[in-house]
Design an enzyme around this catalytic site. Structure first.
Site, PDB file in Angstrom:
ATOM      1  N   ASN A  32     -21.111   3.991  10.588  1.00 60.57           N
ATOM      2  CA  ASN A  32     -20.872   3.055   9.484  1.00 60.57           C
ATOM      3  C   ASN A  32     -19.468   3.295   8.917  1.00 60.57           C
ATOM      4  O   ASN A  32     -19.281   3.514   7.723  1.00 60.57           O
ATOM      5  CB  ASN A  32     -21.950   3.209   8.410  1.00 60.57           C
ATOM      6  CG  ASN A  32     -21.925   2.043   7.437  1.00 60.57           C
ATOM      7  OD1 ASN A  32     -21.614   0.916   7.821  1.00 60.57           O
ATOM      8  ND2 ASN A  32     -22.200   2.301   6.194  1.00 60.57           N
ATOM      9  N   HIS A  34     -15.729   3.462   7.576  1.00 62.51           N
ATOM     10  CA  HIS A  34     -14.918   2.746   6.588  1.00 62.51           C
ATOM     11  C   HIS A  34     -13.503   3.322   6.655  1.00 62.51           C
ATOM     12  O   HIS A  34     -13.212   4.203   7.490  1.00 62.51           O
ATOM     13  CB  HIS A  34     -15.537   2.853   5.194  1.00 62.51           C
ATOM     14  CG  HIS A  34     -15.871   4.263   4.782  1.00 62.51           C
ATOM     15  ND1 HIS A  34     -14.913   5.237   4.579  1.00 62.51           N
ATOM     16  CD2 HIS A  34     -17.067   4.872   4.575  1.00 62.51           C
ATOM     17  CE1 HIS A  34     -15.497   6.361   4.224  1.00 62.51           C
ATOM     18  NE2 HIS A  34     -16.809   6.171   4.238  1.00 62.51           N
ATOM     19  N   HIS A  37     -12.992   7.092   7.118  1.00 60.97           N
ATOM     20  CA  HIS A  37     -13.141   7.629   8.484  1.00 60.97           C
ATOM     21  C   HIS A  37     -11.903   7.299   9.321  1.00 60.97           C
ATOM     22  O   HIS A  37     -11.447   8.126  10.117  1.00 60.97           O
ATOM     23  CB  HIS A  37     -14.355   7.009   9.180  1.00 60.97           C
ATOM     24  CG  HIS A  37     -15.665   7.321   8.541  1.00 60.97           C
ATOM     25  ND1 HIS A  37     -16.374   6.393   7.836  1.00 60.97           N
ATOM     26  CD2 HIS A  37     -16.399   8.464   8.519  1.00 60.97           C
ATOM     27  CE1 HIS A  37     -17.512   6.937   7.407  1.00 60.97           C
ATOM     28  NE2 HIS A  37     -17.545   8.186   7.797  1.00 60.97           N
ATOM     29  N   GLN A 150     -11.969  15.329   2.467  1.00 57.12           N
ATOM     30  CA  GLN A 150     -12.038  16.135   1.241  1.00 57.12           C
ATOM     31  C   GLN A 150     -13.172  15.681   0.319  1.00 57.12           C
ATOM     32  O   GLN A 150     -13.616  16.431  -0.541  1.00 57.12           O
ATOM     33  CB  GLN A 150     -10.714  16.057   0.485  1.00 57.12           C
ATOM     34  CG  GLN A 150     -10.671  17.018  -0.705  1.00 57.12           C
ATOM     35  CD  GLN A 150      -9.510  16.788  -1.620  1.00 57.12           C
ATOM     36  OE1 GLN A 150      -8.381  16.632  -1.144  1.00 57.12           O
ATOM     37  NE2 GLN A 150      -9.753  16.751  -2.920  1.00 57.12           N
ATOM     38  N   ARG A 189     -22.530   5.228   1.357  1.00 53.29           N
ATOM     39  CA  ARG A 189     -23.611   5.028   0.385  1.00 53.29           C
ATOM     40  C   ARG A 189     -23.207   4.103  -0.755  1.00 53.29           C
ATOM     41  O   ARG A 189     -24.058   3.715  -1.554  1.00 53.29           O
ATOM     42  CB  ARG A 189     -24.101   6.376  -0.132  1.00 53.29           C
ATOM     43  CG  ARG A 189     -24.860   7.156   0.950  1.00 53.29           C
ATOM     44  CD  ARG A 189     -25.559   8.372   0.404  1.00 53.29           C
ATOM     45  NE  ARG A 189     -26.465   8.965   1.375  1.00 53.29           N
ATOM     46  CZ  ARG A 189     -26.196  10.048   2.102  1.00 53.29           C
ATOM     47  NH1 ARG A 189     -25.034  10.654   1.982  1.00 53.29           N
ATOM     48  NH2 ARG A 189     -27.086  10.525   2.961  1.00 53.29           N
TER      49      ARG A 189
END
Ligand code: PAF
Length: 282
Positions: A32, A34, A37, A150, A189
């Protein structure tokens, strides 16, 4: 970009790259993807000729009643995004490939000391699952470099400790958190937030930044600062889990002279559990 699911295909490719003298970076993900990533993958490309992204929603790091079943899965679009930015290989194994003797019989890795507090306190077994799966992915891929975000500050410290303790020849790179324009840390999330909650969510980062500014101004009354942020989050509609000012190196309680601090928080907003942190050099 190659997409492989089996250990044999992965290792055949890794052997070939090793033979060619290429260095390998790993970016472990649960998919998933975004922009956060994508920033990890792009940074990985600066450190190694070959970048392997792993996509595995790891059942062992979800506690009872958490969102393992609901966790957003989007392999096709993930794969397209990775191809576009020039990742070399997407390793998307199934549970039997990662845990060949079954989850119950799996050899596990745990890192005492850093894993019991903060996210470890509210998510029993979570970090045990993370270190177990990350160690397995390391043994499968044998990377030179591993890249983590981080945003999961405690996670990256635990992985660094595991690598040091097991003397694994892997360099860890931690990449600054990528944020939305209003400061909210990007996270899979965030999709759980309603429109009203989404408008409130940036308060988490602003509360942490405010503590950071006060620390920089010389404040050292850590507990009072934590309590003020807790109240600000509660007033905004969050259910805070922890707000803590800690030594950045090892999350221990800092004395007044500590000059590398991290301010960490986790808070629930509706269905979403959000985490964030700021590192402060004073
Ligand atoms: O940060 C994550 O997405 C996961 O904890 C990780 C490191 C991919 C292990 O499953």
């Amino acid at each position: 970009m190659r997409v492989v699911e089996s250990k044999a295909d992965l290792q055949q490719q890794i052997r070939q790259w090793r033979h060619d003298g290429d260095h390998i970076a790993i970016v472990p993900t649960m998919g998933n993807l975004h922009a956060g990533h994508i920033s990890l993958v792009k940074l990985a490309q600066d450190y190694a000729e070959r970048v392997v992204v792993t996509l595995f929603v790891n059942p062992t790091q979800f506690a009872e009643g958490e969102d393992f079943e609901d966790y957003p899965r989007s392999r096709e679009s993930d794969s397209m995004r990775l191809k576009k930015i020039g990742a070399d290989l997407l390793f998307a194994p199934d549970v039997a490939t990662v845990y060949p003797f079954g989850i119950e019989n799996a050899t596990t890795i745990s890192v005492p000391g850093l894993t019991e507090n903060f996210c470890g306190a509210s998510r029993p077994g979570h970090f045990h699952g993370v270190t177990t799966v990350v160690a397995r992915l390391f043994f499968l891929v044998r990377p030179d470099v591993a890249v983590f975000g981080q945003k999961d500050y405690q996670q990256q410290l635990i992985i660094r400790r595991m690598i040091d303790d097991l003397a694994l020849p892997i360099r860890v790179i931690t990449v600054p958190t990528v944020r939305e324009d209003d400061g909210l840390a990007m996270s899979s999330r965030n999709a759980y937030l309603s429109d009203v909650e989404r408008a409130v969510a940036p308060v988490l980062y602003s509360a942490l930044r405010e503590i950071g500014a006060r620390l920089k101004n010389g404040r050292r009354d850590y507990e009072a600062l934590e309590e003020k942020a807790w109240a600000a989050l509660s007033d905004a509609g969050f259910k805070p889990e922890y707000v803590a000012i800690r030594r950045a190196l090892d999350l221990s309680v800092p004395d007044r002279h500590c000059d590398e601090l991290v301010v960490l928080a986790a808070a629930h907003l509706g269905r979403a559990r959000l985490i964030d942190n700021v590192v402060v050099t004073v």
